[in-house]
Design an enzyme around this catalytic site. Sequence first.
Site, PDB file in Angstrom:
ATOM      1  CG  ASP A  26      -7.502  -4.283   3.442  1.00 29.09           C
ATOM      2  OD1 ASP A  26      -8.585  -4.272   4.063  1.00 29.09           O
ATOM      3  OD2 ASP A  26      -7.283  -3.547   2.466  1.00 29.09           O
TER       4      ASP A  26
ATOM      5  CG  ASP B 196     -12.622  -6.390   4.726  1.00 24.26           C
ATOM      6  OD1 ASP B 196     -12.659  -5.751   5.795  1.00 24.26           O
ATOM      7  OD2 ASP B 196     -12.474  -5.853   3.625  1.00 24.26           O
TER       8      ASP B 196
ATOM      9  CE1 TYR C  89      -3.136  -2.904   0.173  1.00 25.46           C
ATOM     10  CE2 TYR C  89      -4.152  -1.827   2.041  1.00 25.46           C
ATOM     11  CZ  TYR C  89      -4.161  -2.819   1.087  1.00 25.46           C
ATOM     12  OH  TYR C  89      -5.192  -3.720   1.053  1.00 25.46           O
TER      13      TYR C  89
ATOM     14  CG  ASP D  89      -2.145 -20.389   0.938  1.00 22.54           C
ATOM     15  OD1 ASP D  89      -1.495 -20.264   1.992  1.00 22.54           O
ATOM     16  OD2 ASP D  89      -1.673 -20.928  -0.085  1.00 22.54           O
TER      17      ASP D  89
ATOM     18  CE  LYS E 290       1.487 -18.353  -0.923  1.00 23.83           C
ATOM     19  NZ  LYS E 290       0.766 -19.627  -0.681  1.00 23.83           N
TER      20      LYS E 290
END
Length: 353
Positions: A243, A247, A142, A219, A187
Amino acid sequence: MKLKIAVLSGDGIGPEIMKQGVAVLDAVATKFGHQFAYEEALVGATAIEAVGNPYPDSTHEMCMRADAVLFAAVGDLKYDNNPTSPVRPEQGLLAMRKKLGLFANIRPVATFDCLLHKSPLKEELLRGADFVVIRELTGGMYFGEKHEDDQMAFDTDIYTRPEIERILKVAFEMARGRKKHLTVVDKANVLASSRLWRRIAKEMEPQYPDVVTDYMFIDNASMRVLTEPRFFDVIVTENTFGDILTDETSCITGSMGLQPSSSLGLHTPLFEPVHGSWPQAKGQNIANPLAQILSAAMLLEHFGLSAEGAMVRRAVDASLEANVRTPDIQVEGAPHYGTNEVGQWICDYIKNS
Protein backbone atom coordinates in the site's frame (compact mmCIF):
# COMPACT_ATOMS: atom_id res chain seq x y z
CA MET A 1 -16.73 -9.89 -27.69
CA LYS A 2 -19.55 -9.44 -25.21
CA LEU A 3 -18.67 -8.35 -21.67
CA LYS A 4 -20.82 -7.57 -18.64
CA ILE A 5 -19.09 -4.84 -16.65
CA ALA A 6 -20.06 -3.83 -13.12
CA VAL A 7 -19.57 -0.08 -12.71
CA LEU A 8 -18.79 1.17 -9.19
CA SER A 9 -18.26 4.93 -9.31
CA GLY A 10 -18.09 5.43 -5.56
CA ASP A 11 -17.43 8.81 -3.98
CA GLY A 12 -15.81 12.19 -4.59
CA ILE A 13 -14.41 12.48 -8.10
CA GLY A 14 -15.33 8.85 -8.76
CA PRO A 15 -18.45 9.50 -10.88
CA GLU A 16 -16.63 12.11 -13.00
CA ILE A 17 -13.67 9.93 -13.89
CA MET A 18 -15.85 6.84 -14.28
CA LYS A 19 -17.91 8.64 -16.90
CA GLN A 20 -14.76 9.03 -18.98
CA GLY A 21 -13.65 5.44 -18.44
CA VAL A 22 -16.99 4.10 -19.66
CA ALA A 23 -17.00 6.53 -22.59
CA VAL A 24 -13.60 5.22 -23.69
CA LEU A 25 -14.82 1.62 -23.44
CA ASP A 26 -17.85 2.57 -25.56
CA ALA A 27 -15.56 4.18 -28.14
CA VAL A 28 -13.51 0.98 -28.27
CA ALA A 29 -16.63 -1.17 -28.56
CA THR A 30 -17.84 0.91 -31.52
CA LYS A 31 -14.43 0.88 -33.18
CA PHE A 32 -13.84 -2.87 -32.84
CA GLY A 33 -17.37 -4.26 -32.92
CA HIS A 34 -17.71 -5.38 -29.28
CA GLN A 35 -20.71 -5.29 -26.98
CA PHE A 36 -20.15 -4.02 -23.44
CA ALA A 37 -23.14 -4.02 -21.08
CA TYR A 38 -22.92 -2.01 -17.86
CA GLU A 39 -24.65 -2.35 -14.52
CA GLU A 40 -24.14 0.25 -11.80
CA ALA A 41 -24.22 -0.15 -8.02
CA LEU A 42 -23.41 1.72 -4.82
CA VAL A 43 -20.18 1.47 -2.84
CA GLY A 44 -18.40 3.55 -0.20
CA ALA A 45 -19.89 6.65 1.42
CA THR A 46 -22.74 6.83 -1.08
CA ALA A 47 -23.74 3.29 -0.11
CA ILE A 48 -23.49 4.12 3.61
CA GLU A 49 -25.79 7.10 3.14
CA ALA A 50 -28.27 5.04 1.14
CA VAL A 51 -28.36 1.71 2.97
CA GLY A 52 -25.90 1.93 5.89
CA ASN A 53 -23.41 -0.52 4.35
CA PRO A 54 -20.33 0.50 2.30
CA TYR A 55 -20.51 -2.75 0.28
CA PRO A 56 -24.15 -3.89 0.16
CA ASP A 57 -25.08 -7.46 -0.66
CA SER A 58 -26.79 -6.24 -3.83
CA THR A 59 -23.52 -4.70 -5.00
CA HIS A 60 -21.63 -7.90 -4.31
CA GLU A 61 -24.21 -9.97 -6.18
CA MET A 62 -23.90 -7.64 -9.16
CA CYS A 63 -20.10 -7.96 -9.10
CA MET A 64 -20.35 -11.75 -9.03
CA ARG A 65 -22.65 -11.69 -12.09
CA ALA A 66 -20.26 -9.51 -14.06
CA ASP A 67 -17.26 -10.47 -16.17
CA ALA A 68 -15.27 -7.53 -14.75
CA VAL A 69 -15.61 -4.71 -12.25
CA LEU A 70 -14.59 -1.16 -13.18
CA PHE A 71 -14.14 0.76 -9.94
CA ALA A 72 -13.31 4.42 -9.28
CA ALA A 73 -12.75 5.49 -5.66
CA VAL A 74 -14.23 5.62 -2.16
CA GLY A 75 -13.76 8.12 0.65
CA ASP A 76 -15.47 11.18 2.09
CA LEU A 77 -14.35 14.01 4.37
CA LYS A 78 -17.30 13.33 6.67
CA TYR A 79 -15.67 10.04 7.64
CA ASP A 80 -12.03 11.14 7.29
CA ASN A 81 -12.67 13.81 9.93
CA ASN A 82 -14.42 11.40 12.31
CA PRO A 83 -12.00 8.63 13.36
CA THR A 84 -14.59 7.22 15.79
CA SER A 85 -17.11 6.44 13.05
CA PRO A 86 -18.08 2.74 13.36
CA VAL A 87 -18.52 2.38 9.61
CA ARG A 88 -16.25 3.89 6.97
CA PRO A 89 -16.26 4.02 3.15
CA GLU A 90 -12.91 2.24 2.92
CA GLN A 91 -14.43 -0.79 4.64
CA GLY A 92 -16.45 -1.29 1.49
CA LEU A 93 -13.31 -1.61 -0.61
CA LEU A 94 -11.75 -4.07 1.83
CA ALA A 95 -14.96 -6.11 1.94
CA MET A 96 -15.16 -6.20 -1.85
CA ARG A 97 -11.58 -7.44 -2.13
CA LYS A 98 -12.17 -10.11 0.49
CA LYS A 99 -15.52 -11.35 -0.82
CA LEU A 100 -14.33 -11.45 -4.43
CA GLY A 101 -11.09 -13.15 -3.34
CA LEU A 102 -8.96 -10.48 -5.01
CA PHE A 103 -5.62 -11.39 -3.50
CA ALA A 104 -3.28 -10.00 -6.19
CA ASN A 105 -3.11 -6.26 -6.85
CA ILE A 106 -1.04 -5.47 -9.93
CA ARG A 107 0.20 -1.90 -10.37
CA PRO A 108 2.34 -1.08 -13.40
CA VAL A 109 4.76 1.83 -12.99
CA ALA A 110 6.01 3.47 -16.17
CA THR A 111 7.21 6.90 -17.20
CA PHE A 112 5.95 9.23 -19.89
CA ASP A 113 8.84 11.14 -21.47
CA CYS A 114 6.76 14.30 -21.83
CA LEU A 115 5.97 14.24 -18.11
CA LEU A 116 9.39 13.54 -16.62
CA HIS A 117 9.58 17.18 -15.58
CA LYS A 118 6.54 16.71 -13.33
CA SER A 119 8.36 14.27 -11.09
CA PRO A 120 10.34 15.61 -8.11
CA LEU A 121 13.09 13.15 -9.11
CA LYS A 122 15.91 13.76 -11.57
CA GLU A 123 15.02 12.92 -15.16
CA GLU A 124 18.17 10.84 -15.67
CA LEU A 125 17.01 8.51 -12.89
CA LEU A 126 13.54 8.09 -14.32
CA ARG A 127 13.90 7.74 -18.06
CA GLY A 128 13.12 4.17 -19.07
CA ALA A 129 11.79 3.04 -15.68
CA ASP A 130 9.23 0.29 -16.23
CA PHE A 131 8.27 -2.13 -13.48
CA VAL A 132 5.27 -3.75 -11.80
CA VAL A 133 4.41 -3.89 -8.11
CA ILE A 134 2.37 -6.91 -7.02
CA ARG A 135 0.73 -6.35 -3.65
CA GLU A 136 -0.93 -9.10 -1.63
CA LEU A 137 -4.39 -7.71 -1.04
CA THR A 138 -6.47 -9.84 1.34
CA GLY A 139 -4.14 -10.69 4.24
CA GLY A 140 -1.86 -9.04 6.77
CA MET A 141 -2.72 -6.30 9.25
CA TYR A 142 -5.65 -4.97 7.26
CA PHE A 143 -7.56 -8.20 7.85
CA GLY A 144 -5.95 -9.69 10.98
CA GLU A 145 -7.41 -9.66 14.48
CA LYS A 146 -7.88 -6.12 15.81
CA HIS A 147 -8.47 -4.40 19.13
CA GLU A 148 -8.87 -0.75 20.04
CA ASP A 149 -9.68 1.10 23.24
CA ASP A 150 -8.38 4.23 24.98
CA GLN A 151 -5.41 2.41 26.48
CA MET A 152 -4.33 -0.12 23.86
CA ALA A 153 -4.75 -0.98 20.21
CA PHE A 154 -3.32 -3.67 17.95
CA ASP A 155 -3.58 -5.03 14.41
CA THR A 156 -2.36 -8.57 13.82
CA ASP A 157 -0.09 -9.09 10.81
CA ILE A 158 -1.02 -12.67 9.99
CA TYR A 159 -0.20 -14.67 6.86
CA THR A 160 -0.62 -18.35 6.02
CA ARG A 161 1.48 -20.46 3.68
CA PRO A 162 -1.26 -20.82 1.03
CA GLU A 163 -1.78 -17.03 0.94
CA ILE A 164 1.92 -16.43 0.42
CA GLU A 165 2.41 -19.22 -2.12
CA ARG A 166 -0.40 -18.05 -4.39
CA ILE A 167 0.77 -14.42 -4.57
CA LEU A 168 4.39 -15.48 -5.11
CA LYS A 169 3.25 -17.75 -7.95
CA VAL A 170 1.62 -14.74 -9.64
CA ALA A 171 4.82 -12.73 -9.16
CA PHE A 172 7.23 -15.40 -10.42
CA GLU A 173 5.10 -16.03 -13.50
CA MET A 174 4.79 -12.34 -14.28
CA ALA A 175 8.55 -11.91 -13.95
CA ARG A 176 9.03 -14.87 -16.27
CA GLY A 177 6.95 -13.05 -18.90
CA ARG A 178 8.83 -9.75 -18.50
CA LYS A 179 12.54 -9.21 -17.87
CA LYS A 180 12.91 -12.25 -15.59
CA HIS A 181 13.81 -10.31 -12.45
CA LEU A 182 11.80 -10.57 -9.22
CA THR A 183 12.38 -8.59 -6.03
CA VAL A 184 10.71 -9.88 -2.86
CA VAL A 185 10.21 -7.02 -0.40
CA ASP A 186 9.79 -7.80 3.29
CA LYS A 187 11.06 -6.96 6.80
CA ALA A 188 12.48 -10.36 7.61
CA ASN A 189 15.06 -8.95 10.04
CA VAL A 190 12.25 -7.93 12.41
CA LEU A 191 8.89 -9.55 11.55
CA ALA A 192 8.04 -13.24 11.83
CA SER A 193 5.45 -12.93 9.06
CA SER A 194 8.16 -11.57 6.75
CA ARG A 195 10.48 -14.45 7.58
CA LEU A 196 7.74 -16.86 6.46
CA TRP A 197 7.42 -14.89 3.21
CA ARG A 198 11.15 -15.13 2.59
CA ARG A 199 11.34 -18.83 3.51
CA ILE A 200 8.56 -19.73 1.09
CA ALA A 201 10.00 -17.55 -1.69
CA LYS A 202 13.35 -19.32 -1.38
CA GLU A 203 11.57 -22.68 -1.50
CA MET A 204 9.85 -21.66 -4.74
CA GLU A 205 12.94 -20.20 -6.42
CA PRO A 206 14.08 -23.55 -7.94
CA GLN A 207 10.74 -23.81 -9.77
CA TYR A 208 11.69 -20.68 -11.72
CA PRO A 209 15.37 -21.10 -12.59
CA ASP A 210 15.10 -18.56 -15.42
CA VAL A 211 14.07 -15.79 -12.99
CA VAL A 212 16.70 -13.86 -11.05
CA THR A 213 15.28 -13.42 -7.54
CA ASP A 214 16.56 -10.99 -4.96
CA TYR A 215 15.33 -9.88 -1.55
CA MET A 216 15.08 -6.41 -0.08
CA PHE A 217 13.89 -4.97 3.22
CA ILE A 218 11.02 -2.51 2.85
CA ASP A 219 13.03 0.45 4.13
CA ASN A 220 15.77 -0.17 1.56
CA ALA A 221 13.21 -0.82 -1.17
CA SER A 222 11.42 2.44 -0.39
CA MET A 223 14.67 4.30 -0.96
CA ARG A 224 15.79 2.41 -4.07
CA VAL A 225 12.42 2.75 -5.83
CA LEU A 226 13.11 6.48 -5.84
CA THR A 227 16.87 6.42 -6.42
CA GLU A 228 17.20 3.42 -8.78
CA PRO A 229 13.76 2.81 -10.32
CA ARG A 230 15.26 1.19 -13.41
CA PHE A 231 16.71 -1.58 -11.23
CA PHE A 232 13.28 -3.16 -10.76
CA ASP A 233 11.22 -5.40 -13.01
CA VAL A 234 8.64 -7.09 -10.74
CA ILE A 235 8.28 -6.35 -7.03
CA VAL A 236 6.11 -8.51 -4.77
CA THR A 237 5.25 -7.66 -1.20
CA GLU A 238 2.65 -7.94 1.54
CA ASN A 239 -0.44 -5.81 1.97
CA THR A 240 0.72 -2.95 4.19
CA PHE A 241 4.14 -2.54 2.56
CA GLY A 242 2.52 -2.69 -0.86
CA ASP A 243 0.00 0.00 0.00
CA ILE A 244 2.76 2.42 0.96
CA LEU A 245 5.19 1.45 -1.79
CA THR A 246 2.67 1.83 -4.59
CA ASP A 247 1.68 5.32 -3.46
CA GLU A 248 5.37 6.22 -3.38
CA THR A 249 5.71 5.27 -7.03
CA SER A 250 3.55 8.26 -7.99
CA CYS A 251 6.79 10.25 -7.66
CA ILE A 252 8.04 8.32 -10.69
CA THR A 253 5.05 8.89 -12.94
CA GLY A 254 4.67 12.48 -11.76
CA SER A 255 1.06 12.08 -10.67
CA MET A 256 -1.15 9.49 -9.00
CA GLY A 257 -3.67 10.44 -11.66
CA LEU A 258 -1.67 8.40 -14.16
CA GLN A 259 -1.55 5.05 -12.34
CA PRO A 260 -4.00 2.25 -13.11
CA SER A 261 -4.22 -1.14 -11.43
CA SER A 262 -5.93 -4.49 -11.54
CA SER A 263 -6.91 -6.82 -8.71
CA LEU A 264 -7.13 -10.50 -9.59
CA GLY A 265 -8.05 -13.60 -7.66
CA LEU A 266 -10.80 -16.14 -7.16
CA HIS A 267 -13.79 -14.36 -8.69
CA THR A 268 -14.53 -11.30 -10.84
CA PRO A 269 -11.41 -9.24 -11.67
CA LEU A 270 -11.43 -5.57 -10.71
CA PHE A 271 -9.77 -2.61 -12.43
CA GLU A 272 -9.25 0.74 -10.71
CA PRO A 273 -7.08 3.85 -10.54
CA VAL A 274 -4.76 3.93 -7.54
CA HIS A 275 -5.62 7.46 -6.43
CA GLY A 276 -8.30 8.26 -3.89
CA SER A 277 -11.64 10.03 -4.10
CA TRP A 278 -10.27 13.61 -3.68
CA PRO A 279 -13.57 14.88 -2.26
CA GLN A 280 -12.33 18.49 -2.28
CA ALA A 281 -12.36 18.42 -6.09
CA LYS A 282 -15.78 16.84 -6.48
CA GLY A 283 -17.84 18.43 -9.24
CA GLN A 284 -15.12 20.85 -10.35
CA ASN A 285 -14.18 19.09 -13.62
CA ILE A 286 -10.46 19.16 -12.71
CA ALA A 287 -9.79 15.50 -11.83
CA ASN A 288 -7.36 13.63 -14.07
CA PRO A 289 -9.25 10.76 -15.75
CA LEU A 290 -6.19 9.05 -17.25
CA ALA A 291 -5.69 6.47 -14.49
CA GLN A 292 -9.34 5.45 -14.84
CA ILE A 293 -8.98 5.27 -18.62
CA LEU A 294 -5.76 3.25 -18.35
CA SER A 295 -7.54 0.92 -15.90
CA ALA A 296 -10.09 0.36 -18.67
CA ALA A 297 -7.17 -0.50 -20.96
CA MET A 298 -5.99 -3.09 -18.44
CA LEU A 299 -9.53 -4.53 -18.39
CA LEU A 300 -9.47 -4.92 -22.16
CA GLU A 301 -6.03 -6.54 -22.10
CA HIS A 302 -7.11 -8.95 -19.36
CA PHE A 303 -9.66 -10.41 -21.77
CA GLY A 304 -7.13 -10.76 -24.57
CA LEU A 305 -8.12 -7.56 -26.37
CA SER A 306 -4.53 -6.45 -26.80
CA ALA A 307 -5.10 -4.32 -29.91
CA GLU A 308 -7.93 -2.50 -28.15
CA GLY A 309 -5.83 -1.89 -25.05
CA ALA A 310 -2.96 -0.65 -27.19
CA MET A 311 -5.32 1.76 -28.94
CA VAL A 312 -6.37 3.27 -25.60
CA ARG A 313 -2.74 3.62 -24.54
CA ARG A 314 -1.86 5.34 -27.83
CA ALA A 315 -4.76 7.72 -27.33
CA VAL A 316 -3.56 8.58 -23.82
CA ASP A 317 -0.01 9.10 -25.08
CA ALA A 318 -1.29 11.31 -27.88
CA SER A 319 -3.33 13.43 -25.48
CA LEU A 320 -0.26 14.01 -23.33
CA GLU A 321 1.91 14.88 -26.31
CA ALA A 322 -0.77 17.32 -27.51
CA ASN A 323 -0.87 18.95 -24.06
CA VAL A 324 -4.51 17.98 -23.62
CA ARG A 325 -4.11 17.62 -19.88
CA THR A 326 -5.86 18.39 -16.61
CA PRO A 327 -4.25 21.05 -14.40
CA ASP A 328 -2.26 18.60 -12.25
CA ILE A 329 0.02 17.67 -15.15
CA GLN A 330 -0.30 20.59 -17.55
CA VAL A 331 2.82 22.44 -18.69
CA GLU A 332 3.19 26.03 -17.60
CA GLY A 333 1.40 28.48 -19.86
CA ALA A 334 -0.60 25.83 -21.76
CA PRO A 335 -4.40 25.83 -21.62
CA HIS A 336 -6.01 23.68 -18.96
CA TYR A 337 -8.48 21.00 -19.97
CA GLY A 338 -11.14 19.59 -17.70
CA THR A 339 -11.96 15.98 -16.91
CA ASN A 340 -14.69 15.91 -19.52
CA GLU A 341 -12.60 17.57 -22.22
CA VAL A 342 -9.67 15.16 -21.79
CA GLY A 343 -12.00 12.17 -21.92
CA GLN A 344 -13.77 13.48 -25.02
CA TRP A 345 -10.45 14.14 -26.80
CA ILE A 346 -9.33 10.56 -26.15
CA CYS A 347 -12.65 9.15 -27.35
CA ASP A 348 -12.42 11.22 -30.52
CA TYR A 349 -8.87 10.01 -31.13
CA ILE A 350 -10.01 6.38 -30.86
CA LYS A 351 -12.99 6.94 -33.16
CA ASN A 352 -10.89 8.74 -35.79
CA SER A 353 -7.83 6.46 -35.77
